[in-house]
Design an enzyme around this catalytic site. Structure first.
Site, PDB file in Angstrom:
ATOM      1  N   GLU A 117      -1.586   6.015  -8.664  1.00  0.00           N
ATOM      2  CA  GLU A 117      -2.515   6.995  -8.075  1.00  0.00           C
ATOM      3  C   GLU A 117      -2.342   8.339  -8.752  1.00  0.00           C
ATOM      4  O   GLU A 117      -1.234   8.806  -8.970  1.00  0.00           O
ATOM      5  CB  GLU A 117      -2.282   7.141  -6.559  1.00  0.00           C
ATOM      6  N   THR A 165      -8.392   3.019   8.926  1.00  0.00           N
ATOM      7  CA  THR A 165      -8.855   3.762  10.108  1.00  0.00           C
ATOM      8  C   THR A 165      -9.951   3.020  10.883  1.00  0.00           C
ATOM      9  O   THR A 165      -9.904   2.948  12.119  1.00  0.00           O
ATOM     10  CB  THR A 165      -9.352   5.159   9.663  1.00  0.00           C
ATOM     11  N   ASP A 184       0.847  -1.193   0.000  1.00  0.00           N
ATOM     12  CA  ASP A 184       0.000   0.000   0.000  1.00  0.00           C
ATOM     13  C   ASP A 184       0.891   1.255   0.000  1.00  0.00           C
ATOM     14  O   ASP A 184       1.829   1.356   0.799  1.00  0.00           O
ATOM     15  CB  ASP A 184      -0.865  -0.055   1.278  1.00  0.00           C
TER      16      ASP A 184
HETATM   17  P1  13P Z   1      -8.727   5.172   5.779  1.00  0.00           P
HETATM   18  O1  13P Z   1      -7.782   6.023   6.573  1.00  0.00           O
HETATM   19  O2  13P Z   1      -9.960   5.934   5.390  1.00  0.00           O
HETATM   20  O3  13P Z   1      -9.050   3.883   6.418  1.00  0.00           O
HETATM   21  O4  13P Z   1      -7.984   4.844   4.379  1.00  0.00           O
HETATM   22  C1  13P Z   1      -7.023   3.833   4.330  1.00  0.00           C
HETATM   23  C2  13P Z   1      -6.251   3.827   3.066  1.00  0.00           C
HETATM   24  O5  13P Z   1      -6.556   4.477   2.094  1.00  0.00           O
HETATM   25  C3  13P Z   1      -5.066   2.964   3.039  1.00  0.00           C
HETATM   26  O6  13P Z   1      -4.380   3.050   1.834  1.00  0.00           O
HETATM   27  O1  G3H Z   2      -2.956   4.968   3.840  1.00  0.00           O
HETATM   28  C1  G3H Z   2      -2.240   4.610   4.744  1.00  0.00           C
HETATM   29  C2  G3H Z   2      -2.628   3.491   5.625  1.00  0.00           C
HETATM   30  O2  G3H Z   2      -3.624   3.874   6.532  1.00  0.00           O
HETATM   31  C3  G3H Z   2      -1.404   2.954   6.295  1.00  0.00           C
HETATM   32  O3  G3H Z   2      -0.939   3.873   7.214  1.00  0.00           O
HETATM   33  O4  G3H Z   2       1.443   4.362   6.672  1.00  0.00           O
HETATM   34  O5  G3H Z   2       0.531   4.593   9.017  1.00  0.00           O
HETATM   35  O6  G3H Z   2       0.893   2.330   7.996  1.00  0.00           O
HETATM   36  P1  G3H Z   2       0.583   3.789   7.751  1.00  0.00           P
HETATM   37 ZN    ZN Z   3      -4.494   4.997   0.984  1.00  0.00          ZN
END
Ligand code: 13P
Ligand code: G3H
Ligand code: ZN
Length: 312
Positions: free
Chosen positions: A134, A256, A82
């Site tokens: 993105e 979140t 991610d």
């Molecule tokens: P939220 O903070 O809305 O859960 O989004 C998570 C996200 O986009 C992780 O890539």
């Molecule tokens: O978009 C980000 C995710 O919520 C992951 O967050 O970089 O704090 O692990 P992080």
């Molecule tokens: Zn994200």
């Protein structure tokens, strides 16, 4: 069942008009919660791992946990990086067993974003790994913001078409007014659905919605009842998520809501049972709370029951 790619999972989702949740993990409990939710719902699932999660838990720990999970269950899952930003980390996860990566060049200008995304697509191609790009920046739409300012950070449909053509990504994350974290809107929630529709008309590939947590009232209330301080927290309403799926969103990122569920349950134990010091009795309820949240998301996204037909 082996670990699948996002390409495999999302092709089916797009064809059938549902979305697959990409849920972030940082430790064993969170992974187990997501996997048991997916099994209970017979839903495909994307295990999302940020660069920060890799730094926290270690790449080899994460890959072995997810491999173990994939051997124990029959639902299709993928292992996805991610918000990859560092080419060295991207190379390492590709070699380490991830089946899908996101290259997040959204902070760069259009040309630089294309150039770095193209590089990652080249690296992924030979290994059969899928790539998500993105375009646009995740930022809530403020009531009083001028149209010209909005245009500057939300995804432009024409640019999206050019971006996909030039990079060859398998999926595209779009900016339509969502943002990361628990504070998405100061006023009423507002997303640019016309923009999403226009982007979806131009693109064949699956679209991705980041920053999609709902920050549900009951989860928030529980966390606050046991001492959390989250004034003004606000997320994306369920109806907006359903509309986004109907307009072409096939992958939905949630972190979140998992964090909020986890801390609500853990705070409850710590506050109501101050004599408790067995980590299993503290983290176990956190894991259970995430499982319930993930199951609810899978039903909302329409991915429940899609695992069987999605299997080879
Ligand atoms: P939220 O903070 O809305 O859960 O989004 C998570 C996200 O986009 C992780 O890539
Ligand atoms: O978009 C980000 C995710 O919520 C992951 O967050 O970089 O704090 O692990 P992080
Ligand atoms: Zn994200």
């Amino acid at each position: 069942m082996g670990i699948k790619t996002n390409r495999e999972l999302l092709t089916h989702a797009k064809k059938e008009g549902y979305a697959i949740g990409a849920f972030n993990i940082n430790n064993m409990e969170i992974l187990q919660a997501i996997i048991s939710a997916a099994e209970a719902e017979k839903s495909p699932v994307i295990i999302a791992v940020s660069e920060g999660a890799i730094q926290y838990a270690g790449l080899r720990y994460i890959v072995s946990m997810v491999r173990t999970a994939s051997e124990e269950v029959s639902i299709p899952l993928s292992l996805h990086l991610d918000h990859g930003k560092d080419l060295e980390i991207i190379r390492k996860v590709m070699e380490g067993g991830f089946t899908s990566v996101m290259i997040d060049g959204s902070h760069l200008d259009f040309k630089e974003n294309i150039s770095i995304t193209k590089k990652v697509v080249e690296m992924a191609k030979e290994r059969g790994i899928s790539v998500e790009g993105e375009l646009g920046r995740l930022k809530g739409i403020e009531e009083k913001v001028a149209v010209s300012e909005r245009e500057a950070f939300l995804t432009d449909p024409g640019e999206a078409e050019e971006f996909v053509e030039k990079t060859g990504v398998d999926a595209l994350a779009v900016a339509i007014g969502t943002s990361h974290g628990a504070y998405k809107f100061k006023g009423e929630p507002k997303l640019d659905f016309d923009r999403l529709e226009a982007i979806a008309k131009r693109l064949e590939i699956p679209l991705v919605l980041h920053g999609a947590s709902g920050v549900p009232q009951q989860v928030l209330e529980k966390a606050e009842r046991f001492g959390a301080k989250l004034p003004g927290a606000k997320g994306i309403p369920d109806e907006a998520i359903q509309k986004a799926i109907a307009l072409g969103i096939c992958k939905i990122n949630i972190d979140t809501d998992l964090r909020l569920s986890f801390i609500g349950a853990i705070r409850e134990i710590l506050m109501t049972k101050p004599e408790e010091f067995d980590p299993r009795k503290i983290l176990g309820p956190g894991r259970e709370a995430i499982r319930q949240t993930v199951q609810a998301k899978m039903r909302l996204f329409g991915s429940s029951g899609k695992a069987i037909r999605n299997s080879p």
